[in-house]
Design a protein around this motif. Sequence first.
Motif, PDB file in Angstrom:
ATOM      1  N   ARG A   1      20.214  62.706  35.132  1.00 18.02           N
ATOM      2  CA  ARG A   1      20.085  62.784  33.662  1.00 18.02           C
ATOM      3  C   ARG A   1      19.007  61.582  33.383  1.00 18.02           C
ATOM      4  NH1 ARG A   1      20.863  66.278  29.666  1.00 18.02           N
ATOM      5  NH2 ARG A   1      21.777  65.419  27.857  1.00 18.02           N
ATOM      6  N   ALA A   2      18.080  61.696  32.786  1.00 21.25           N
ATOM      7  CA  ALA A   2      16.932  60.852  32.171  1.00 21.25           C
ATOM      8  C   ALA A   2      17.418  60.755  30.669  1.00 21.25           C
ATOM      9  CB  ALA A   2      15.539  61.428  32.530  1.00 21.25           C
ATOM     10  N   HIS A   3      17.857  59.520  30.757  1.00 23.81           N
ATOM     11  CA  HIS A   3      18.125  59.043  29.261  1.00 23.81           C
ATOM     12  C   HIS A   3      17.134  58.272  28.477  1.00 23.81           C
ATOM     13  CE1 HIS A   3      22.521  59.731  29.539  1.00 23.81           C
ATOM     14  NE2 HIS A   3      22.474  59.396  30.955  1.00 23.81           N
ATOM     15  N   VAL A   4      16.648  58.640  27.260  1.00 20.35           N
ATOM     16  CA  VAL A   4      15.541  58.277  26.449  1.00 20.35           C
ATOM     17  C   VAL A   4      16.011  57.173  25.665  1.00 20.35           C
ATOM     18  CG1 VAL A   4      13.756  58.451  24.902  1.00 20.35           C
ATOM     19  CG2 VAL A   4      14.162  60.425  26.803  1.00 20.35           C
ATOM     20  N   LEU A   5      15.799  55.941  25.826  1.00 22.64           N
ATOM     21  CA  LEU A   5      16.505  54.807  25.018  1.00 22.64           C
ATOM     22  C   LEU A   5      15.197  53.977  24.307  1.00 22.64           C
ATOM     23  CD1 LEU A   5      18.833  53.285  27.621  1.00 22.64           C
ATOM     24  CD2 LEU A   5      19.108  55.301  25.976  1.00 22.64           C
ATOM     25  N   GLY A   6      15.637  53.195  23.376  1.00 20.77           N
ATOM     26  CA  GLY A   6      14.853  52.495  22.461  1.00 20.77           C
ATOM     27  C   GLY A   6      14.371  51.011  23.188  1.00 20.77           C
ATOM     28  N   PRO A   7      13.951  50.039  22.236  1.00 20.60           N
ATOM     29  CA  PRO A   7      13.132  48.967  22.821  1.00 20.60           C
ATOM     30  C   PRO A   7      14.089  48.022  23.402  1.00 20.60           C
ATOM     31  CG  PRO A   7      13.279  48.979  20.452  1.00 20.60           C
ATOM     32  CD  PRO A   7      13.789  50.226  20.879  1.00 20.60           C
ATOM     33  N   ALA A   8      13.686  46.974  24.163  1.00 16.59           N
ATOM     34  CA  ALA A   8      14.474  45.830  24.758  1.00 16.59           C
ATOM     35  C   ALA A   8      13.383  45.013  25.570  1.00 16.59           C
ATOM     36  CB  ALA A   8      15.386  46.340  25.703  1.00 16.59           C
ATOM     37  N   THR A   9      13.383  45.230  26.866  1.00 23.19           N
ATOM     38  CA  THR A   9      12.256  44.224  27.410  1.00 23.19           C
ATOM     39  C   THR A   9      10.931  45.049  27.511  1.00 23.19           C
ATOM     40  OG1 THR A   9      11.788  43.455  29.736  1.00 23.19           O
ATOM     41  CG2 THR A   9      12.663  45.419  29.621  1.00 23.19           C
ATOM     42  N   SER A  10      11.098  46.125  27.220  1.00 21.24           N
ATOM     43  CA  SER A  10       9.702  47.114  26.763  1.00 21.24           C
ATOM     44  C   SER A  10       9.897  47.835  25.215  1.00 21.24           C
ATOM     45  CB  SER A  10       9.441  48.086  27.715  1.00 21.24           C
ATOM     46  OG  SER A  10       8.236  48.908  27.581  1.00 21.24           O
ATOM     47  N   ASP A  11       9.133  48.256  24.897  1.00 16.38           N
ATOM     48  CA  ASP A  11       9.193  49.303  23.675  1.00 16.38           C
ATOM     49  C   ASP A  11       9.943  50.400  23.619  1.00 16.38           C
ATOM     50  OD1 ASP A  11       8.453  47.193  21.725  1.00 16.38           O
ATOM     51  OD2 ASP A  11       6.245  47.714  21.975  1.00 16.38           O
ATOM     52  N   ALA A  12      10.053  50.896  24.959  1.00 18.73           N
ATOM     53  CA  ALA A  12      10.870  52.227  25.092  1.00 18.73           C
ATOM     54  C   ALA A  12      11.238  52.120  26.675  1.00 18.73           C
ATOM     55  CB  ALA A  12       9.871  53.306  24.784  1.00 18.73           C
ATOM     56  N   HIS A  13      12.163  52.924  26.827  1.00 22.54           N
ATOM     57  CA  HIS A  13      12.838  53.080  28.195  1.00 22.54           C
ATOM     58  C   HIS A  13      13.445  54.407  28.488  1.00 22.54           C
ATOM     59  CE1 HIS A  13      13.047  48.480  28.538  1.00 22.54           C
ATOM     60  NE2 HIS A  13      12.903  48.353  27.428  1.00 22.54           N
ATOM     61  N   VAL A  14      13.611  54.562  29.672  1.00 26.49           N
ATOM     62  CA  VAL A  14      14.220  55.662  30.528  1.00 26.49           C
ATOM     63  C   VAL A  14      15.339  54.853  31.483  1.00 26.49           C
ATOM     64  CG1 VAL A  14      14.120  57.593  32.041  1.00 26.49           C
ATOM     65  CG2 VAL A  14      12.349  57.149  30.329  1.00 26.49           C
ATOM     66  N   VAL A  15      16.449  55.408  31.555  1.00 26.07           N
ATOM     67  CA  VAL A  15      17.488  55.139  32.360  1.00 26.07           C
ATOM     68  C   VAL A  15      17.988  56.371  32.848  1.00 26.07           C
ATOM     69  CG1 VAL A  15      19.992  54.515  32.561  1.00 26.07           C
ATOM     70  CG2 VAL A  15      18.439  53.019  30.927  1.00 26.07           C
ATOM     71  N   VAL A  16      17.890  56.427  34.564  1.00 28.44           N
ATOM     72  CA  VAL A  16      18.235  57.459  35.410  1.00 28.44           C
ATOM     73  C   VAL A  16      19.654  57.327  35.333  1.00 28.44           C
ATOM     74  CG1 VAL A  16      17.857  58.836  37.216  1.00 28.44           C
ATOM     75  CG2 VAL A  16      16.064  58.153  35.724  1.00 28.44           C
ATOM     76  N   ALA A  17      20.600  58.308  35.386  1.00 29.81           N
ATOM     77  CA  ALA A  17      21.898  58.342  35.747  1.00 29.81           C
ATOM     78  C   ALA A  17      22.053  59.553  36.825  1.00 29.81           C
ATOM     79  CB  ALA A  17      22.761  58.677  34.526  1.00 29.81           C
ATOM     80  N   TRP A  18      22.843  59.285  37.820  1.00 22.67           N
ATOM     81  CA  TRP A  18      23.281  60.407  38.735  1.00 22.67           C
ATOM     82  C   TRP A  18      24.436  59.731  39.709  1.00 22.67           C
ATOM     83  CZ3 TRP A  18      23.154  59.277  44.261  1.00 22.67           C
ATOM     84  CH2 TRP A  18      23.539  60.320  45.015  1.00 22.67           C
ATOM     85  N   ASP A  19      25.520  60.627  39.586  1.00 27.16           N
ATOM     86  CA  ASP A  19      26.403  60.330  40.429  1.00 27.16           C
ATOM     87  C   ASP A  19      27.327  58.981  40.458  1.00 27.16           C
ATOM     88  OD1 ASP A  19      28.381  61.550  42.245  1.00 27.16           O
ATOM     89  OD2 ASP A  19      27.418  60.699  44.104  1.00 27.16           O
ATOM     90  N   GLY A  20      27.404  58.637  39.142  1.00 24.39           N
ATOM     91  CA  GLY A  20      27.988  57.235  39.147  1.00 24.39           C
ATOM     92  C   GLY A  20      26.761  56.188  39.271  1.00 24.39           C
ATOM     93  N   HIS A  21      25.676  56.282  39.475  1.00 22.98           N
ATOM     94  CA  HIS A  21      24.863  55.433  39.756  1.00 22.98           C
ATOM     95  C   HIS A  21      23.609  55.239  38.629  1.00 22.98           C
ATOM     96  CE1 HIS A  21      24.935  54.915  44.105  1.00 22.98           C
ATOM     97  NE2 HIS A  21      25.647  56.063  43.994  1.00 22.98           N
ATOM     98  N   VAL A  22      23.433  54.103  37.886  1.00 22.97           N
ATOM     99  CA  VAL A  22      22.433  54.274  36.769  1.00 22.97           C
ATOM    100  C   VAL A  22      21.189  53.357  37.269  1.00 22.97           C
ATOM    101  CG1 VAL A  22      23.735  54.640  34.997  1.00 22.97           C
ATOM    102  CG2 VAL A  22      23.654  52.263  35.433  1.00 22.97           C
ATOM    103  N   PHE A  23      19.851  53.803  36.980  1.00 18.61           N
ATOM    104  CA  PHE A  23      18.569  52.962  37.507  1.00 18.61           C
ATOM    105  C   PHE A  23      18.103  52.576  35.952  1.00 18.61           C
ATOM    106  CE2 PHE A  23      19.907  56.217  40.481  1.00 18.61           C
ATOM    107  CZ  PHE A  23      19.698  55.590  41.729  1.00 18.61           C
TER     108      PHE A  23
END
Length: 309
Positions: A172-194
């Motif tokens: 699952r590729a989650h599309v998120l807003g600004p923080a350390t950059s102006d846009a982010h992706v967080v990848v979630a899989w089987d209890g792991h988040v990247f």
Amino acid sequence: MIDPRFFGFALLLACSGARTLPPGAAVTLAHADKLTATDARVGTYASSNWGFKTNSFWIEGPTGLVMIDTQFLPSAAAESLRWAEGATGKRVALGVVLHANPDKFNGTETLQTRGIRVVTSDEVRALVPTVFAKRTRAFAARYAPDWPARTPSPDSFGAQTTDLHAAGLTLRAHVLGPATSDAHVVVAWDGHVFVGDLVASRCHAWLELAHIDEWHARLEEIRAMHPTYVHPGRGPSGGPELIDAQERYLKRVKELVLAEHPTMPVNQAAIDRIHDELVREYPDYDFDVFLRFGLPAVWERYATTKDGR
């Protein structure tokens, strides 16, 4: 970004795992308590100081690997591929860029020339050309010839959170807003988040854009994914406690800046005091030089808007 003259060339060497691994390849197990030959695994590659100790991760699926982030230098990107494929005996099938900083996207073409598709969100992809041009002015001459010859150009999976299918896996590729950059992706899989640099494990945060309050919202979004394992852009992986530690760190940065009653122009003596206090409070954190670039930006935001909002 960071002046690499601050750093040496020592290579991080760490080995673990059930199989014989290339030197430097660190492997964590998705199901260490019930490992079988077919269990999916998560592996870690960390670059040298010269590449800012940047993490790339591979997820081992039934038919191949997914690589998370592509490294700051093309040479490190190529090495991460060798280590991942050497540790698993499988080929990388997909790369994912988590946000628009060069330590995440600079190795894109290295993967693409191997026939590996590299993807990110519309929002992150749109930021890459401007960020790359800025960092090229700062770094290309120093790192030549180990610098991308062309603007990295990952493909887009779209503007919305979506599932990615590769290597026999669904992520699952989650599309998120600004923080350390102006846009982010967080990848979630089987209890792991990247999570990339949304979490800096035992490392000072990259605060260049001063999105402190927005960053807290991103951390809440990651918590809502209910991770068991958190894999950061730098430093060792861990559990949800890494999210808590990042939140406390950001709150402390804001407290220290507001305690100085910031006004413009930036007060360098106050910045020095804040820097020294953060180094004192976090003595085991790497890259305090990041603060030299980030704290003035945080100061300016809080000086020009009420409480930085």
